[in-house]
Design an enzyme around this catalytic site. Structure first.
Site, PDB file in Angstrom:
ATOM      1  N   THR A 112     -42.130  29.349  55.994  1.00 54.81           N
ATOM      2  CA  THR A 112     -41.134  29.144  57.046  1.00 54.81           C
ATOM      3  C   THR A 112     -41.262  30.280  58.052  1.00 54.81           C
ATOM      4  O   THR A 112     -41.032  31.442  57.710  1.00 54.81           O
ATOM      5  CB  THR A 112     -39.718  29.130  56.435  1.00 54.81           C
ATOM      6  OG1 THR A 112     -39.701  28.095  55.462  1.00 54.81           O
ATOM      7  CG2 THR A 112     -38.659  28.882  57.492  1.00 54.81           C
ATOM      8  N   GLU A 159     -36.101  24.600  44.801  1.00 51.40           N
ATOM      9  CA  GLU A 159     -36.411  25.250  43.530  1.00 51.40           C
ATOM     10  C   GLU A 159     -35.748  24.437  42.421  1.00 51.40           C
ATOM     11  O   GLU A 159     -34.653  23.927  42.591  1.00 51.40           O
ATOM     12  CB  GLU A 159     -35.861  26.678  43.512  1.00 51.40           C
ATOM     13  CG  GLU A 159     -36.608  27.568  44.456  1.00 51.40           C
ATOM     14  CD  GLU A 159     -36.231  29.029  44.306  1.00 51.40           C
ATOM     15  OE1 GLU A 159     -35.669  29.410  43.272  1.00 51.40           O
ATOM     16  OE2 GLU A 159     -36.510  29.778  45.244  1.00 51.40           O
ATOM     17  N   LEU A 196     -22.483  18.258  49.605  1.00 53.60           N
ATOM     18  CA  LEU A 196     -21.049  18.348  49.876  1.00 53.60           C
ATOM     19  C   LEU A 196     -20.322  18.874  48.645  1.00 53.60           C
ATOM     20  O   LEU A 196     -19.177  18.522  48.408  1.00 53.60           O
ATOM     21  CB  LEU A 196     -20.494  16.969  50.269  1.00 53.60           C
ATOM     22  CG  LEU A 196     -20.885  16.466  51.664  1.00 53.60           C
ATOM     23  CD1 LEU A 196     -20.301  15.077  51.918  1.00 53.60           C
ATOM     24  CD2 LEU A 196     -20.398  17.425  52.760  1.00 53.60           C
ATOM     25  N   CYS A 230     -33.838  30.837  50.759  1.00 52.32           N
ATOM     26  CA  CYS A 230     -34.078  30.048  51.979  1.00 52.32           C
ATOM     27  C   CYS A 230     -32.888  29.997  52.924  1.00 52.32           C
ATOM     28  O   CYS A 230     -32.955  30.498  54.043  1.00 52.32           O
ATOM     29  CB  CYS A 230     -34.493  28.648  51.588  1.00 52.32           C
ATOM     30  SG  CYS A 230     -35.895  28.649  50.480  1.00 52.32           S
ATOM     31  N   LYS A 239     -31.540  33.329  54.567  1.00 48.73           N
ATOM     32  CA  LYS A 239     -32.555  33.925  55.446  1.00 48.73           C
ATOM     33  C   LYS A 239     -32.826  33.022  56.663  1.00 48.73           C
ATOM     34  O   LYS A 239     -32.903  33.503  57.794  1.00 48.73           O
ATOM     35  CB  LYS A 239     -33.828  34.105  54.601  1.00 48.73           C
ATOM     36  CG  LYS A 239     -35.093  34.374  55.339  1.00 48.73           C
ATOM     37  CD  LYS A 239     -36.185  34.794  54.379  1.00 48.73           C
ATOM     38  CE  LYS A 239     -36.882  33.665  53.663  1.00 48.73           C
ATOM     39  NZ  LYS A 239     -37.812  32.872  54.448  1.00 48.73           N
TER      40      LYS A 239
HETATM   41  C1  UGA Z   1     -33.563  24.705  50.103  1.00 52.42           C
HETATM   42  C2  UGA Z   1     -33.708  23.280  50.674  1.00 52.42           C
HETATM   43  O1  UGA Z   1     -32.864  22.384  49.960  1.00 52.42           O
HETATM   44  C3  UGA Z   1     -35.163  22.808  50.571  1.00 52.42           C
HETATM   45  O2  UGA Z   1     -35.297  21.539  51.194  1.00 52.42           O
HETATM   46  C4  UGA Z   1     -36.063  23.814  51.287  1.00 52.42           C
HETATM   47  O3  UGA Z   1     -37.423  23.481  51.183  1.00 52.42           O
HETATM   48  C5  UGA Z   1     -35.864  25.193  50.680  1.00 52.42           C
HETATM   49  O4  UGA Z   1     -34.473  25.566  50.792  1.00 52.42           O
HETATM   50  C6  UGA Z   1     -36.741  26.157  51.431  1.00 52.42           C
HETATM   51  O5  UGA Z   1     -36.540  26.339  52.629  1.00 52.42           O
HETATM   52  O6  UGA Z   1     -37.702  26.647  50.852  1.00 52.42           O
HETATM   53  P1  UGA Z   1     -33.333  25.741  47.621  1.00 52.42           P
HETATM   54  O7  UGA Z   1     -32.989  27.021  48.304  1.00 52.42           O
HETATM   55  O8  UGA Z   1     -34.323  25.732  46.526  1.00 52.42           O
HETATM   56  O9  UGA Z   1     -33.869  24.657  48.716  1.00 52.42           O
HETATM   57  O10 UGA Z   1     -32.000  25.189  46.990  1.00 52.42           O
HETATM   58  P2  UGA Z   1     -30.900  24.084  47.287  1.00 52.42           P
HETATM   59  O11 UGA Z   1     -30.885  23.102  46.184  1.00 52.42           O
HETATM   60  O12 UGA Z   1     -31.013  23.543  48.653  1.00 52.42           O
HETATM   61  O13 UGA Z   1     -29.577  24.972  47.153  1.00 52.42           O
HETATM   62  C7  UGA Z   1     -29.352  26.098  47.983  1.00 52.42           C
HETATM   63  C8  UGA Z   1     -28.013  26.704  47.693  1.00 52.42           C
HETATM   64  O14 UGA Z   1     -26.968  25.861  48.165  1.00 52.42           O
HETATM   65  C9  UGA Z   1     -27.697  26.951  46.214  1.00 52.42           C
HETATM   66  O15 UGA Z   1     -27.100  28.219  46.068  1.00 52.42           O
HETATM   67  C10 UGA Z   1     -26.733  25.848  45.869  1.00 52.42           C
HETATM   68  O16 UGA Z   1     -25.860  26.224  44.822  1.00 52.42           O
HETATM   69  C11 UGA Z   1     -25.988  25.694  47.170  1.00 52.42           C
HETATM   70  N1  UGA Z   1     -25.366  24.363  47.334  1.00 52.42           N
HETATM   71  C12 UGA Z   1     -26.153  23.271  47.443  1.00 52.42           C
HETATM   72  C13 UGA Z   1     -23.986  24.256  47.398  1.00 52.42           C
HETATM   73  O17 UGA Z   1     -23.240  25.260  47.304  1.00 52.42           O
HETATM   74  N2  UGA Z   1     -23.433  23.020  47.578  1.00 52.42           N
HETATM   75  C14 UGA Z   1     -24.193  21.898  47.698  1.00 52.42           C
HETATM   76  O18 UGA Z   1     -23.616  20.815  47.879  1.00 52.42           O
HETATM   77  C15 UGA Z   1     -25.577  22.023  47.633  1.00 52.42           C
END
Ligand code: UGA
Length: 441
Positions: free
Chosen positions: A122, A156, A251, A261, A264
């Site tokens: 990124t 992840e 949500l 991700c 940052k």
């Molecule tokens: C995120 C994106 O979802 C990916 O599509 C992207 O490729 C990646 O960043 C990246 O840029 O490399 P990731 O950071 O692995 O992926 O995790 P997510 O599943 O998206 O969750 C991120 C954070 O949001 C976590 O702390 C999770 O607990 C939180 N979250 C997620 C919430 O608090 N509520 C939600 O409804 C969803």
């Protein structure tokens, strides 16, 4: 079968390398970290990701995947070179591109035949053009190359399935032929392929992550209002999610987003806007709301225990990683929360199925336990930080009976407030005005 090299064996690199090998290509994964490459040669994965070790082993055994620290070896007869190195946060939220620059110049110095350089990391909008400039400056004359942006959208914990079943593949290039060749590489994934210019592709990545982070901060703001007005945010989100224009994903209210991700990337996007003289108000609100979630969690614990100072209390954290199915502790909300609880005088304990080894050096005063039952004995309050599946199956009655006081703050809304009340817990979730009333009874 194509010959591919992947530069960087961090999260994105090792998944990209293993998955392209599994699609039948010959892949060489390169890292300048000798220890990492030595580990990979001996079957040691650089990260925890479900299914990764099996995938790597299978492709190494089939001789489709190998590891090296040598650019010359990695680029031998190679048609595609993926850059998948880290872009850590630098000063002012700006992405630090030193690893991308180093990879680009090393590629240039070792380029042997026509090469398509594909950027997966990124990177700020405009980096593709900058990479092309670096390669041009460092390569010997006459070797043609192109730069394509192919941002990754892996999560992840679900990275292999996300790679194999993408919602879309985004390709950006000024060279249509190169974009077409990279598209061919992705054809077995049977996903829609969006072909655009370099800068637009780079922007799609930031805009996607910022939008997802916005959804999370939005629902967390709604959660606060739900608490004040006596509504339940989990049901509000479910009710909203049926509208196809909104959708049910991202949500889940809670203690906010972490990881390598969203924190940052939202900051980096805001920084890019500010550099151009803009005031990206919505991005700032998304960041502020998310920062406040951690203090909200600590405040909630204090409210539940009825104390401003937590001296003499023992608090057990269920989960430490920023989300389930990973040992990644980067920007995990649990880090700030544990430190703030300690600063308020609490004794903090923790249990996480995978992340304790990663977390221990970051949280030296937190006592780690081998299972939730041992951790709960004598605790005044338990707090759910990460929604690991195994926490759904806990024998909560047993846990309740061994605690000093039966307080449970569910930072991820994984339990049913009514059932928790029936079990005798003094339970609070996030944005659940209803459970607030139960707890107040
Ligand atoms: C995120 C994106 O979802 C990916 O599509 C992207 O490729 C990646 O960043 C990246 O840029 O490399 P990731 O950071 O692995 O992926 O995790 P997510 O599943 O998206 O969750 C991120 C954070 O949001 C976590 O702390 C999770 O607990 C939180 N979250 C997620 C919430 O608090 N509520 C939600 O409804 C969803």
């Amino acid at each position: 079968m194509k010959k591919i090299c992947v530069i960087g064996t961090g999260y994105v690199g090792i998944i990209t390398a293993a998955c392209f090998a599994d699609l039948g290509n010959r892949v060489v994964a390169l890292d300048i970290d000798e220890e990492k490459i030595e580990g990979l040669k001996n079957g040691k994965m650089p990260i925890y990701e479900p299914g990764l070790k099996e995938l790597v082993d299978r492709n190494v055994n089939a001789e489709r995947l190998s590891f090296t620290t040598s650019y010359a070896e990695a680029l031998e007869n190679t048609e595609f070179a993926f850059i998948a190195v880290g872009t850590p946060e630098g000063v002012d939220g700006e992405a630090d591109l030193k690893y991308v620059a180093a990879a680009a110049s090393s590629i240039a110095q070792n380029i042997q035949n026509e090469l398509i350089i594909i950027n997966k990391s990124t990177v700020p909008v405009g980096t593709g053009d900058w990479v092309a400039k670096i390669v041009n400056e460092h390569k010997s004359d006459g070797v043609p190359f192109s730069v394509v942006s192919c941002p990754e959208f892996l999560r992840e914990g679900a990275a292999i399935s996300d790679f194999m079943n993408p919602h879309r593949v985004v390709l950006g290039s000024m060279d249509e032929e190169a974009a077409d060749k990279v598209a061919q590489l992705h054809l077995p994934l049977r996903a829609p392929i969006v072909v655009t210019d370099l800068r637009t592709a780079e922007m799609i990545k930031y805009a996607s992550n910022a939008f997802l982070a916005t959804k999370i901060s939005f629902i967390n703001e709604i959660a606060n209002i739900c608490e004040d007005l006596g509504a339940d945010v989990t049901e509000v989100a479910a009710g909203m999610g049926y509208d196809q224009r909104i959708g049910p994903h991202f949500l889940s209210a809670g203690i906010g987003y972490g990881g390598s991700c969203f924190p940052k990337d939202v900051k980096a996007l805001a920084h890019m806007a500010e550099e151009k003289g803009r005031h990206p108000q919505m991005l700032h609100a998304v960041i502020d709301i998310n920062t406040d979630r951690r203090q909200m969690a600590v405040q909630r614990v204090k409210e539940m225990l009825g104390k401003e100072l937590l001296t003499g209390t023992t608090i057990g954290l269920l989960g430490l990683s920023f989300k389930p199915n990973t040992d990644d502790m980067r920007e995990a909300p649990s880090l700030d929360i544990a430190k703030s609880l300690e600063a308020a005088g609490a004794q903090v304990r923790a249990y996480d199925p995978i992340a304790m080894e990663e977390a221990a050096p970051l949280l030296p005063k937190v006592e780690m336990f081998p299972n939730p039952y041992k951790m709960a004995v004598g605790c005044d309050l338990l707090m759910v930080n990460t929604e690991w599946n195994e926490f759904q199956q806990l024998d909560l009655e047993k846990i309740h009976d061994t605690m000093k006081q039966p307080f449970l703050f569910d930072g991820r809304n994984i339990y049913d407030p009514d059932k928790m009340a029936q079990l005798g817990f003094k339970y609070r979730g996030v944005g659940r005005g209803y459970d607030g009333r139960v707890a107040d009874k």
